[in-house]
Design an enzyme around this catalytic site. Structure first.
Site, mmCIF file in Angstrom:
data_model
loop_
_atom_site.group_PDB
_atom_site.id
_atom_site.type_symbol
_atom_site.label_atom_id
_atom_site.label_comp_id
_atom_site.label_asym_id
_atom_site.label_seq_id
_atom_site.Cartn_x
_atom_site.Cartn_y
_atom_site.Cartn_z
ATOM 1 N N HIS A 88 3.699 2.789 0.001
ATOM 2 C CA HIS A 88 3.219 1.393 -0.047
ATOM 3 C C HIS A 88 2.035 1.253 -0.991
ATOM 4 O O HIS A 88 0.912 1.651 -0.683
ATOM 5 C CB HIS A 88 2.816 0.947 1.364
ATOM 6 C CG HIS A 88 2.501 -0.512 1.477
ATOM 7 N ND1 HIS A 88 3.140 -1.349 2.375
ATOM 8 C CD2 HIS A 88 1.618 -1.298 0.807
ATOM 9 C CE1 HIS A 88 2.650 -2.572 2.254
ATOM 10 N NE2 HIS A 88 1.720 -2.567 1.303
ATOM 11 N N HIS A 144 0.516 -1.582 -4.291
ATOM 12 C CA HIS A 144 0.707 -2.775 -5.126
ATOM 13 C C HIS A 144 0.313 -2.384 -6.549
ATOM 14 O O HIS A 144 -0.856 -2.490 -6.930
ATOM 15 C CB HIS A 144 -0.166 -3.928 -4.627
ATOM 16 C CG HIS A 144 0.163 -4.366 -3.230
ATOM 17 N ND1 HIS A 144 0.835 -5.541 -2.975
ATOM 18 C CD2 HIS A 144 -0.047 -3.778 -2.018
ATOM 19 C CE1 HIS A 144 0.996 -5.658 -1.644
ATOM 20 N NE2 HIS A 144 0.475 -4.604 -1.058
ATOM 21 N N GLN A 182 3.758 -12.864 -2.102
ATOM 22 C CA GLN A 182 2.359 -12.794 -1.649
ATOM 23 C C GLN A 182 1.851 -14.101 -1.028
ATOM 24 O O GLN A 182 1.113 -14.094 -0.054
ATOM 25 C CB GLN A 182 1.447 -12.400 -2.825
ATOM 26 C CG GLN A 182 -0.048 -12.420 -2.533
ATOM 27 C CD GLN A 182 -0.491 -11.334 -1.566
ATOM 28 O OE1 GLN A 182 -0.662 -10.176 -1.936
ATOM 29 N NE2 GLN A 182 -0.673 -11.702 -0.292
ATOM 30 N N HIS A 198 5.399 -7.230 4.861
ATOM 31 C CA HIS A 198 3.992 -7.200 5.278
ATOM 32 C C HIS A 198 3.947 -7.986 6.586
ATOM 33 O O HIS A 198 4.191 -9.189 6.594
ATOM 34 C CB HIS A 198 3.109 -7.889 4.238
ATOM 35 C CG HIS A 198 2.730 -7.024 3.084
ATOM 36 N ND1 HIS A 198 3.645 -6.504 2.223
ATOM 37 C CD2 HIS A 198 1.506 -6.594 2.658
ATOM 38 C CE1 HIS A 198 3.014 -5.786 1.305
ATOM 39 N NE2 HIS A 198 1.711 -5.816 1.541
ATOM 40 N N GLU A 256 -0.540 -8.539 9.390
ATOM 41 C CA GLU A 256 -1.723 -7.890 8.816
ATOM 42 C C GLU A 256 -2.932 -8.786 9.071
ATOM 43 O O GLU A 256 -3.435 -9.471 8.187
ATOM 44 C CB GLU A 256 -1.535 -7.634 7.307
ATOM 45 C CG GLU A 256 -2.660 -6.752 6.749
ATOM 46 C CD GLU A 256 -2.605 -6.588 5.240
ATOM 47 O OE1 GLU A 256 -1.814 -7.282 4.571
ATOM 48 O OE2 GLU A 256 -3.389 -5.764 4.720
ATOM 49 N N ASP A 307 -1.790 1.607 -0.454
ATOM 50 C CA ASP A 307 -1.828 0.137 -0.546
ATOM 51 C C ASP A 307 -2.457 -0.354 -1.850
ATOM 52 O O ASP A 307 -1.823 -1.086 -2.593
ATOM 53 C CB ASP A 307 -2.539 -0.462 0.676
ATOM 54 C CG ASP A 307 -2.167 -1.913 0.952
ATOM 55 O OD1 ASP A 307 -1.186 -2.408 0.369
ATOM 56 O OD2 ASP A 307 -2.856 -2.553 1.767
ATOM 57 N N TRP A 334 -8.499 -6.109 -3.132
ATOM 58 C CA TRP A 334 -8.509 -5.806 -1.699
ATOM 59 C C TRP A 334 -9.260 -4.518 -1.404
ATOM 60 O O TRP A 334 -9.673 -4.281 -0.287
ATOM 61 C CB TRP A 334 -7.076 -5.710 -1.169
ATOM 62 C CG TRP A 334 -6.364 -7.017 -1.239
ATOM 63 C CD1 TRP A 334 -6.441 -8.028 -0.311
ATOM 64 C CD2 TRP A 334 -5.482 -7.489 -2.269
ATOM 65 N NE1 TRP A 334 -5.663 -9.086 -0.716
ATOM 66 C CE2 TRP A 334 -5.062 -8.782 -1.901
ATOM 67 C CE3 TRP A 334 -5.012 -6.941 -3.470
ATOM 68 C CZ2 TRP A 334 -4.199 -9.551 -2.683
ATOM 69 C CZ3 TRP A 334 -4.145 -7.698 -4.249
ATOM 70 C CH2 TRP A 334 -3.744 -8.990 -3.861
HETATM 71 N N1 17E Z 1 -1.520 -8.292 -0.256
HETATM 72 C C1 17E Z 1 -1.456 -8.371 1.089
HETATM 73 O O1 17E Z 1 -0.947 -9.359 1.629
HETATM 74 N N2 17E Z 1 -1.951 -7.362 1.842
HETATM 75 C C2 17E Z 1 -2.508 -6.313 1.265
HETATM 76 N N3 17E Z 1 -2.999 -5.332 2.029
HETATM 77 C C3 17E Z 1 -2.586 -6.236 -0.150
HETATM 78 C C4 17E Z 1 -2.068 -7.240 -0.872
HETATM 79 C C5 17E Z 1 -3.209 -5.069 -0.784
HETATM 80 FE FE FE2 Z 2 0.260 -4.151 1.157
#
Ligand code: 17E
Ligand code: FE2
Length: 439
Positions: free
Chosen positions: A63, A65, A158, A216, A219, A315, A321
């Protein structure tokens, strides 16, 4: 004639109940492992004495980006440290992206990852950007690096599938263009109902285009964020479990035990995969807490104890982030050991599995993964006694072999105490990494 023989390497077999260690020679021909034997009689064009160093399957980055790597501070720093400020900053930065920009940064990262023993990478590509530049760039790169690195691309909306009218269409277009997996972000849809609908949409698209799923999911620290149960229900309904991944699921760390207990049973029925990202979520989560502050990680230990497949991802590396990081999966495992309370002897080994074999299972690449005769010669050599020692020292691999070629080697740092003087008398020799012509 054999191309390459690596002699006297220590091979640890994790596949049985008891960990077995053997000293072996490994022969490589035409990109494949052709022999693994204690004392291989033949000779080869190139031979290396490993002097008892550890041979390990390569690390799997399950995982990351890659579209946002190496952009920290552009156009501004994430001062709140939250996921949501990160999404806003990336929203501004992505207006400036070009194919060249994404490809250059992602390739720099892939080389850095290869030097650190990663040969399989699952990357998310943000597809809530109307020109799908990040996606196109990462799809092109996936093909360009395939001789030394296996890349899988997830179409990741996203900004949400239903937050903007065109996003649903963009997600489907990304699959038509060749993304390997469908993503979602239900906890960031505008309502709970849109979140549920978004998970159903992801499954519908995965079935239509025959793709993997990596969502995702939850989170956030909000214990009311309960999309994981929706993912489990869809996986049970479609019987797609082994092809489905729930990433992050940090809210699971906040659910009450009665609900968590029931949920674990559903997850066992669903047989989905989990990815935790300990380095990033320890910093992104808990931001609204006073004290005590939450750890921002899913219930890794409980999932593992209940036989579910869990891997760890990095990540982000130097992005809105997370501004730190080098991409090392040993850094990731090291943080995982700490924040998941996985310090027992078997638990540390389990964390090593979470950055190697478990990731391979999640990526569905097990046919090409592992140090076995007949498989591609893709493995690493670590100057460590065992996986515990590798996590403890977070050492860079001495050699990285991909599809039969030594693509990177790192000469370890040497400390010189021989100088005399009043103050601490050591000098450091810089680590040096050399890439062969392959890259
Ligand atoms: N985008 C997201 O929704 N969550 C993350 N942890 C990252 C990007 C890095
Ligand atoms: Fe992520």
């Amino acid at each position: 004639m054999i191309d390459l023989i690596l002699r006297r390497g220590k091979l640890v077999s994790f596949s049985t109940e008891n960990t077995v260690t053997v000293t072996v020679d490994i022969a490589v021909k035409d990109g494949k492992i052709t022999a693994i034997s204690p004392n291989f009689k033949e000779s080869a064009a190139q031979e290396i004495d490993l002097e008892g160093k550890l041979i390990s399957p390569p690390f799997v980055e399950s995982h990351i980006h890659l579209d946002s790597v190496l952009t920290a501070g552009e156009p501004r720093w994430n001062e709140s440290g939250t996921l949501f400020e990160g999404i806003q900053i990336w929203g501004d930065r992505k207006r400036e992206i070009s194919m060249e920009d994404v490809k250059n940064r992602a390739l720099t990262m892939l080389k850095q990852q290869a030097a650190q023993g990663i040969l399989f990478v699952r990357t998310h590509a943000d597809v809530s950007e109307p020109q799908l530049i990040a996606l196109q760039a990462l799809l092109e790169l996936r093909d360009e690096v395939k001789d030394w690195m296996t890349v899988q691309v997830v179409a990741f909306p996203q900004d949400g599938i239903y937050s903007d009218l065109q996003n649903e269409m963009l997600l489907e277009k990304a699959l038509q263009m060749g993304a390997d997996a469908v993503g979602g972000i239900p906890h960031y849809e505008l309502t709970r109902e849109s979140g549920v609908r978004s998970v159903q949409k992801v499954f519908e698209l995965a079935e239509k285009y025959n793709r993997l799923i990596d969502i995702h999911c939850d989170e956030i620290d909000d214990e009311q964020s309960r999309f994981l149960e929706v993912v489990a229900a869809e996986a049970i309904r479609t019987k797609m479990g082994s092809r489905v991944t729930a990433s992050h699921t940090t809210a699971f760390g906040s659910y009450n035990n009665a609900y968590a207990y029931k949920l674990i049973g559903f997850l066992q029925r669903a047989q989905i995969n989990f990815i935790a990202n300990p380095l990033i979520n320890i910093t992104l989560q808990g931001r609204a807490d006073t004290y005590p502050k939450r750890r921002g990680v899913t219930r890794v230990k409980e999932l593992w104890q209940n036989g579910l497949n869990v891997s760890f991802g990095h990540d982000c590396v130097q992005d809105p982030w997370y501004s730190l990081g080098t991409g090392s999966m040993l850094d990731v495992a090291h943080m995982g050991v700490h924040i998941c309370h996985m310090t027992g002897r078997e638990e540390v080994d389990a964390c090593y599995q979470m950055v190697t074999a478990n990731g391979a299972k999640t990526l569905d690449i097990e046919d090409n993964y592992g140090v076995e005769v007949g498989k591609p010669a893709s493995f690493i050599v670590l100057d460590a006694n065992d996986s515990y020692d590798a996590i403890r020292t977070r050492i860079k691999p001495r050699y990285v072999i991909s599809q039969g070629k030594i693509i990177a080697s790192t000469i370890p740092a040497a400390t010189d105490f021989s100088l005399t003087g009043v103050t601490p008398n050591c000098s450091f020799v810089e680590k040096s990494v050399s890439f062969s012509k392959v890259l």
